[in-house]
Write a protein that holds these residues in place. Structure first.
Motif, mmCIF file in Angstrom:
data_model
loop_
_atom_site.group_PDB
_atom_site.id
_atom_site.type_symbol
_atom_site.label_atom_id
_atom_site.label_comp_id
_atom_site.label_asym_id
_atom_site.label_seq_id
_atom_site.Cartn_x
_atom_site.Cartn_y
_atom_site.Cartn_z
ATOM 1 N N THR A 21 38.080 -19.701 47.068
ATOM 2 C CA THR A 21 37.151 -18.442 46.598
ATOM 3 C C THR A 21 36.383 -18.577 45.345
ATOM 4 N N GLU A 22 36.804 -19.577 44.380
ATOM 5 C CA GLU A 22 35.965 -19.985 43.253
ATOM 6 C C GLU A 22 35.717 -21.633 43.435
ATOM 7 N N GLY A 23 34.714 -22.108 42.828
ATOM 8 C CA GLY A 23 34.487 -23.429 43.131
ATOM 9 C C GLY A 23 34.976 -24.109 41.985
ATOM 10 N N GLY A 24 35.228 -23.299 40.990
ATOM 11 C CA GLY A 24 35.929 -23.984 39.869
ATOM 12 C C GLY A 24 37.513 -24.380 39.587
ATOM 13 N N PHE A 25 37.952 -23.987 40.830
ATOM 14 C CA PHE A 25 39.553 -24.166 40.886
ATOM 15 C C PHE A 25 39.809 -25.245 42.120
ATOM 16 N N GLY A 26 40.681 -26.132 41.740
ATOM 17 C CA GLY A 26 41.017 -27.053 42.723
ATOM 18 C C GLY A 26 42.598 -27.317 42.594
ATOM 19 N N TYR A 27 43.160 -27.965 43.695
ATOM 20 C CA TYR A 27 44.498 -28.365 43.653
ATOM 21 C C TYR A 27 44.804 -29.633 44.578
ATOM 22 N N GLN A 28 45.712 -30.635 44.172
ATOM 23 C CA GLN A 28 46.070 -31.669 44.922
ATOM 24 C C GLN A 28 47.582 -31.754 44.900
ATOM 25 N N GLY A 76 49.975 -9.142 30.962
ATOM 26 C CA GLY A 76 49.637 -8.860 32.291
ATOM 27 C C GLY A 76 48.375 -9.201 32.546
ATOM 28 N N GLY A 77 47.570 -9.791 31.753
ATOM 29 C CA GLY A 77 46.193 -9.928 31.849
ATOM 30 C C GLY A 77 45.909 -11.245 32.824
ATOM 31 N N GLY A 78 46.081 -11.345 33.859
ATOM 32 C CA GLY A 78 45.779 -12.458 34.632
ATOM 33 C C GLY A 78 44.180 -12.591 34.792
ATOM 34 N N ARG A 79 43.830 -13.780 35.140
ATOM 35 C CA ARG A 79 42.286 -14.011 35.218
ATOM 36 C C ARG A 79 41.727 -13.755 36.736
ATOM 37 N N GLY A 80 42.646 -13.126 37.566
ATOM 38 C CA GLY A 80 41.845 -12.717 38.926
ATOM 39 C C GLY A 80 42.166 -13.890 39.845
ATOM 40 N N GLU A 81 42.628 -13.602 40.951
ATOM 41 C CA GLU A 81 43.429 -14.368 42.038
ATOM 42 C C GLU A 81 42.097 -15.440 42.638
ATOM 43 N N VAL A 82 42.547 -16.731 42.858
ATOM 44 C CA VAL A 82 41.819 -17.409 43.442
ATOM 45 C C VAL A 82 42.546 -18.133 44.641
ATOM 46 N N GLN A 83 41.935 -17.778 45.932
ATOM 47 C CA GLN A 83 42.701 -18.296 47.191
ATOM 48 C C GLN A 83 42.040 -19.258 47.746
ATOM 49 N N CYS A 84 42.841 -20.453 48.162
ATOM 50 C CA CYS A 84 42.382 -21.463 48.832
ATOM 51 C C CYS A 84 43.078 -21.746 50.061
ATOM 52 N N HIS A 85 42.382 -21.989 51.107
ATOM 53 C CA HIS A 85 42.538 -22.200 52.585
ATOM 54 C C HIS A 85 42.067 -23.691 52.855
ATOM 55 N N TRP A 86 43.201 -24.489 53.329
ATOM 56 C CA TRP A 86 43.213 -26.081 53.727
ATOM 57 C C TRP A 86 43.833 -25.948 55.169
ATOM 58 N N VAL A 87 42.733 -26.774 55.955
ATOM 59 C CA VAL A 87 43.112 -26.930 57.356
ATOM 60 C C VAL A 87 43.030 -28.625 57.632
#
Ligand SMILES: *[C@@H]1O[C@H](CO)[C@@H](O)[C@H](O)[C@H]1NC(C)=O
Ligand SMILES: *[C@@H]1O[C@H](CO)[C@@H](O)[C@H](O)[C@H]1NC(C)=O
Length: 153
Positions: free
Chosen positions: A82-89, A58-69
């Protein structure tokens, strides 16, 4: 004593087709919610939690949220996470595959930070908002060592 032949043999077997198993470090549990307005604005909100294979139950690493417009007036898009080290495409216009990347610390006892990435197929549900232009989905993306370069511009 190890013979050179022995080492070469191990090397060949190790790099043979299908013999190399990429180590899996864990996975991202990703939620995607998006939509569009009648005037052409589009948005997407994603929430991602990384679960390390070596982490406690159950040990998730904390939530990262992204908002794209997407702004139809400027035809520009912005992505904020919310974290610079995260990205998706998205891999395609139809949003059927997604690639995630994240730099994380202390994965599987490794010293320092490593960057993990993964791609998965997604099935989004459409028509989820009042104006009929909404969509949402949930996907598990398994994490391997990567690198795909910088994401989110
Ligand atoms: C992903 O997150 C959702 C919502 O929190 C949860 O219901 C689901 O069990 C999670 N799946 C995994 C594999 O962690
Ligand atoms: C996505 O689906 C396609 C077609 O079914 C398949 O070839 C591909 O391997 C899948 N990709 C992933 C990352 O599972």
């Amino acid at each position: 004593m190890f013979s050179l032949f022995g080492l070469a043999f191990i090397f060949i077997v190790g790099t043979g087709v299908g013999a190399v198993r990429e180590k899996e470090y864990g996975y991202w549990n990703l939620t995607i919610v998006g939509g569009a307005s009648a005037t052409g604005w589009r948005y997407q909100d994603t929430t991602s939690v990384f679960f390390g294979r070596g982490d406690q139950e159950g040990g998730g690493r904390g939530e990262v949220q992204c908002h794209w417009v997407y702004n139809p007036e400027t035809r520009g898009e912005t992505m904020e996470c919310t974290e610079g080290g995260f990205g998706y495409q998205w891999g395609d216009e139809g949003r059927t595959d997604i690639t995630v990347q994240q730099t994380l610390e202390n994965i599987d006892g490794e010293v320092g930070s490593i960057t993990l990435g993964g791609t998965a197929n997604v099935t989004l549900r459409y028509g989820t908002s009042a104006n009929g232009r909404g969509f949402e989905g949930r996907v598990i993306v398994s994490a391997k060592r990567c690198c795909l370069g910088r994401m989110n511009g």
